[in-house]
Motif scaffolding. Structure first.
Motif, PDB file in Angstrom:
ATOM      1  N   LEU A   1       3.708   2.220  -2.746  1.00 11.23           N
ATOM      2  CA  LEU A   1       3.140   2.344  -3.716  1.00 11.23           C
ATOM      3  C   LEU A   1       4.605   2.868  -4.113  1.00 11.23           C
ATOM      4  N   THR A   2       5.160   3.924  -3.158  1.00 10.84           N
ATOM      5  CA  THR A   2       7.039   4.029  -3.316  1.00 10.84           C
ATOM      6  C   THR A   2       7.556   3.635  -4.045  1.00 10.84           C
ATOM      7  N   ALA A   3       7.160   1.888  -3.226  1.00  9.97           N
ATOM      8  CA  ALA A   3       7.967   0.853  -3.943  1.00  9.97           C
ATOM      9  C   ALA A   3       8.176   0.389  -5.165  1.00  9.97           C
ATOM     10  N   GLN A   4       7.033   1.173  -6.252  1.00  7.75           N
ATOM     11  CA  GLN A   4       6.231   0.630  -7.034  1.00  7.75           C
ATOM     12  C   GLN A   4       7.266   1.537  -7.792  1.00  7.75           C
ATOM     13  N   GLY A   5       7.289   2.530  -7.214  1.00 11.13           N
ATOM     14  CA  GLY A   5       7.688   3.462  -8.464  1.00 11.13           C
ATOM     15  C   GLY A   5       6.975   4.695  -8.492  1.00 11.13           C
ATOM     16  N   ALA A   6       5.625   4.885  -7.563  1.00  9.86           N
ATOM     17  CA  ALA A   6       5.115   6.222  -7.799  1.00  9.86           C
ATOM     18  C   ALA A   6       5.589   6.984  -7.164  1.00  9.86           C
ATOM     19  N   VAL A   7       5.092   8.224  -7.616  1.00 11.96           N
ATOM     20  CA  VAL A   7       5.284   9.546  -6.820  1.00 11.96           C
ATOM     21  C   VAL A   7       4.362   9.944  -5.971  1.00 11.96           C
ATOM     22  N   CYS A   8       4.802  10.489  -4.547  1.00 10.28           N
ATOM     23  CA  CYS A   8       3.832  10.894  -3.904  1.00 10.28           C
ATOM     24  C   CYS A   8       3.948  11.912  -3.368  1.00 10.28           C
ATOM     25  N   LEU A   9       2.592  12.856  -3.448  1.00 12.35           N
ATOM     26  CA  LEU A   9       2.543  13.879  -2.698  1.00 12.35           C
ATOM     27  C   LEU A   9       1.736  13.823  -1.336  1.00 12.35           C
ATOM     28  N   ASN A  10       2.023  14.161  -0.522  1.00 10.78           N
ATOM     29  CA  ASN A  10       3.817  13.413   0.129  1.00 10.78           C
ATOM     30  C   ASN A  10       4.248  12.071   0.826  1.00 10.78           C
ATOM     31  N   ASN A  11       5.302  12.352   1.179  1.00 10.74           N
ATOM     32  CA  ASN A  11       5.721  10.579   1.326  1.00 10.74           C
ATOM     33  C   ASN A  11       5.643  10.268   2.197  1.00 10.74           C
ATOM     34  N   GLU A  12       5.554   8.893   2.872  1.00  8.98           N
ATOM     35  CA  GLU A  12       5.013   8.815   3.970  1.00  8.98           C
ATOM     36  C   GLU A  12       6.150   8.754   5.250  1.00  8.98           C
TER      37      GLU A  12
ATOM     38  N   CYS B   1      -7.605  -1.542   1.695  1.00 11.33           N
ATOM     39  CA  CYS B   1      -7.050  -1.960   0.870  1.00 11.33           C
ATOM     40  C   CYS B   1      -6.041  -3.206   1.187  1.00 11.33           C
ATOM     41  N   PHE B   2      -5.811  -4.703   0.515  1.00 13.20           N
ATOM     42  CA  PHE B   2      -4.865  -5.582   1.183  1.00 13.20           C
ATOM     43  C   PHE B   2      -3.224  -5.537   0.103  1.00 13.20           C
ATOM     44  N   LEU B   3      -1.961  -5.547   0.771  1.00 15.51           N
ATOM     45  CA  LEU B   3      -0.619  -5.874   0.393  1.00 15.51           C
ATOM     46  C   LEU B   3      -0.239  -6.191   0.681  1.00 15.51           C
ATOM     47  N   LYS B   4       0.265  -6.815  -0.312  1.00 16.08           N
ATOM     48  CA  LYS B   4       1.332  -8.365  -1.123  1.00 16.08           C
ATOM     49  C   LYS B   4       2.244  -8.223  -0.862  1.00 16.08           C
ATOM     50  N   LEU B   5       3.084  -9.243   0.309  1.00  8.97           N
ATOM     51  CA  LEU B   5       4.448  -9.162  -0.683  1.00  8.97           C
ATOM     52  C   LEU B   5       4.730 -10.119  -0.965  1.00  8.97           C
ATOM     53  N   ILE B   6       5.331 -11.024  -2.218  1.00  7.68           N
ATOM     54  CA  ILE B   6       5.600 -12.274  -2.752  1.00  7.68           C
ATOM     55  C   ILE B   6       6.958 -12.084  -2.932  1.00  7.68           C
ATOM     56  N   PRO B   7       7.806 -13.753  -2.011  1.00  9.01           N
ATOM     57  CA  PRO B   7       8.938 -13.977  -2.337  1.00  9.01           C
ATOM     58  C   PRO B   7       9.802 -14.079  -3.948  1.00  9.01           C
ATOM     59  N   ASN B   8      11.212 -13.013  -4.133  1.00 12.53           N
ATOM     60  CA  ASN B   8      11.366 -13.539  -4.981  1.00 12.53           C
ATOM     61  C   ASN B   8      10.945 -12.890  -6.525  1.00 12.53           C
ATOM     62  N   ALA B   9       9.761 -11.822  -6.159  1.00 10.30           N
ATOM     63  CA  ALA B   9       9.415 -11.512  -6.712  1.00 10.30           C
ATOM     64  C   ALA B   9       9.682 -10.108  -7.211  1.00 10.30           C
ATOM     65  N   PRO B  10       9.504  -9.344  -8.500  1.00 13.64           N
ATOM     66  CA  PRO B  10      10.110  -8.375  -9.141  1.00 13.64           C
ATOM     67  C   PRO B  10       9.008  -6.642  -7.812  1.00 13.64           C
ATOM     68  N   HIS B  11       8.158  -7.028  -7.680  1.00  9.00           N
ATOM     69  CA  HIS B  11       7.163  -6.010  -7.412  1.00  9.00           C
ATOM     70  C   HIS B  11       6.054  -6.804  -6.245  1.00  9.00           C
ATOM     71  N   PHE B  12       5.495  -5.985  -5.813  1.00  4.28           N
ATOM     72  CA  PHE B  12       4.408  -6.004  -4.412  1.00  4.28           C
ATOM     73  C   PHE B  12       2.935  -6.030  -5.201  1.00  4.28           C
ATOM     74  N   ALA B  13       2.066  -6.407  -4.693  1.00  5.61           N
ATOM     75  CA  ALA B  13       0.648  -6.831  -5.378  1.00  5.61           C
ATOM     76  C   ALA B  13      -0.616  -5.930  -4.439  1.00  5.61           C
ATOM     77  N   LEU B  14      -0.805  -5.024  -4.790  1.00  3.21           N
ATOM     78  CA  LEU B  14      -2.176  -4.782  -4.474  1.00  3.21           C
ATOM     79  C   LEU B  14      -3.864  -4.481  -4.894  1.00  3.21           C
ATOM     80  N   TYR B  15      -4.263  -4.842  -3.667  1.00  3.26           N
ATOM     81  CA  TYR B  15      -5.690  -5.671  -3.402  1.00  3.26           C
ATOM     82  C   TYR B  15      -6.376  -4.432  -3.265  1.00  3.26           C
ATOM     83  N   TYR B  16      -7.716  -4.357  -3.582  1.00  2.00           N
ATOM     84  CA  TYR B  16      -8.761  -3.027  -2.747  1.00  2.00           C
ATOM     85  C   TYR B  16     -10.413  -3.698  -2.920  1.00  2.00           C
ATOM     86  N   GLN B  17     -11.021  -4.009  -2.365  1.00  2.00           N
ATOM     87  CA  GLN B  17     -11.792  -4.340  -1.890  1.00  2.00           C
ATOM     88  C   GLN B  17     -13.530  -2.952  -1.723  1.00  2.00           C
TER      89      GLN B  17
END
Length: 297
Positions: free
Chosen positions: A88-99, A37-53
């Motif tokens: 993913l939690t920041a994007q609203g996903a429910v986790c079993l278990n949280n980090e 995975c590649f995690l990306k934080l975007i300035p002033n954006a309401p969400h995060f980006a997640l990429y997969y290779q």
């Protein structure tokens, strides 16, 4: 729901059982390696980006939003896996278990401290600082003694020392390579047996008694251990549930042993395997996990 399992090996029994159970309930499920995975934080954006290779030659894909995530990654992937969980939690996903709960369970010493604070009985254990004398650390322990690296699973990193000299030699070696290790009393009367409880929420879903091979003190399935059904008392079940809650987990594999001091909690696993306990107990644990996830969502 669109569900994600974070696991390095999608062909594992547990992953495939969870995928089948989810699809039977009408959900879609991806199984992805957190290390790809590649995690990306975007300035002033309401969400995060997640990429997969999928492999090093492929262009990375932008992943869709997930409703829920199940962490099933091993100890070698803990750092990146938990970073993805936070994302993913920041994007609203429910986790079993949280980090946070996952990290508590992954650190054997911290988890023992939290269990002790919750008035749950654990074996006599010790942890020495890197400048503390190995000789004096071993002198605090009873022989034989179990040595456990703070991060490990499936019985890896767990050693039995019969004599003080052996224990000191192992500790010195691990200290030299900066591997923190705890010492724990060996409970002889347990006779190479332990009890695995699979806890989901407020309920013990399944249990089994594990027996180590002749000459093997570890009862883990991956160390050749065998299992049979066992029925626990309500008090014993409550101890397993209490241990799960003490670490803040939704789902846990709680390992118990019966000793002269009563029932002891050895360890609480945040991503317990399904194969041995499903086959031994006959319980569809994968389905129970998906049903619980539905309720939580």
């Amino acid at each position: 729901m669109h569900i994600l399992i974070l696991c390095r090996e999608p062909r594992l029994y547990s992953c495939q059982r969870l995928k089948t159970a989810a699809e039977k309930r009408g959900h879609s499920m991806d199984i992805l390696d957190p290390n790809r995975c590649f995690l990306k934080l975007i300035p002033n954006a309401p969400h995060f980006a997640l990429y997969y290779q999928r492999n090093e030659r492929d262009v990375a894909d932008l992943l869709p939003k997930y409703d829920a995530v199940l962490p099933r990654f091993g100890t070698a992937s803990t750092q990146m896996g938990c970073a993805v969980l936070r994302h993913l939690t920041a994007q609203g996903a429910v986790c079993l278990n949280n980090e946070q709960a996952f990290l508590r369970a992954r650190d054997k010493w911290q988890s023992l401290q939290l269990l002790q604070q919750a008035s749950i009985t654990v074996p006599t254990s010790g942890l020495a600082g890197c400048e503390f004398s190995v000789k004096h650390a071993v002198a605090q322990a009873s022989m034989p003694v179990i040595l456990k690296t703070l991060n490990g699973s499936q019985g890896i990193g767990v050693m039995l020392a019969e004599k003080p000299q052996t224990a000191a030699s192992i500790l010195e070696t691990l200290q030299q390579v900066n591997v923190p290790t705890l010492l724990q009393d060996f409970v002889k009367e347990a006779e190479n047996m332990d009890i695995r409880c699979f806890v989901i929420g407020d309920k013990v879903i399944a249990t089994m008694l594990r027996q180590g091979q002749h000459g093997e003190f570890r009862a883990n399935f991956h160390r050749g251990g065998v299992a049979k059904k066992i029925t626990l008392t309500m008090d014993e079940q409550q101890i397993a549930i209490k241990a799960t809650k003490a670490l803040g987990l939704d789902v846990a594999g709680v390992d118990l042993i019966r000793s002269k001091q009563g029932l002891l909690v050895l360890e609480v696993n945040a991503s317990p395997g399904l194969e041995m306990i499903e086959k031994t107990s006959g319980v569809d644990i994968a389905l129970e996990m998906i049903l619980y996830l539905e309720q939580k969502c």
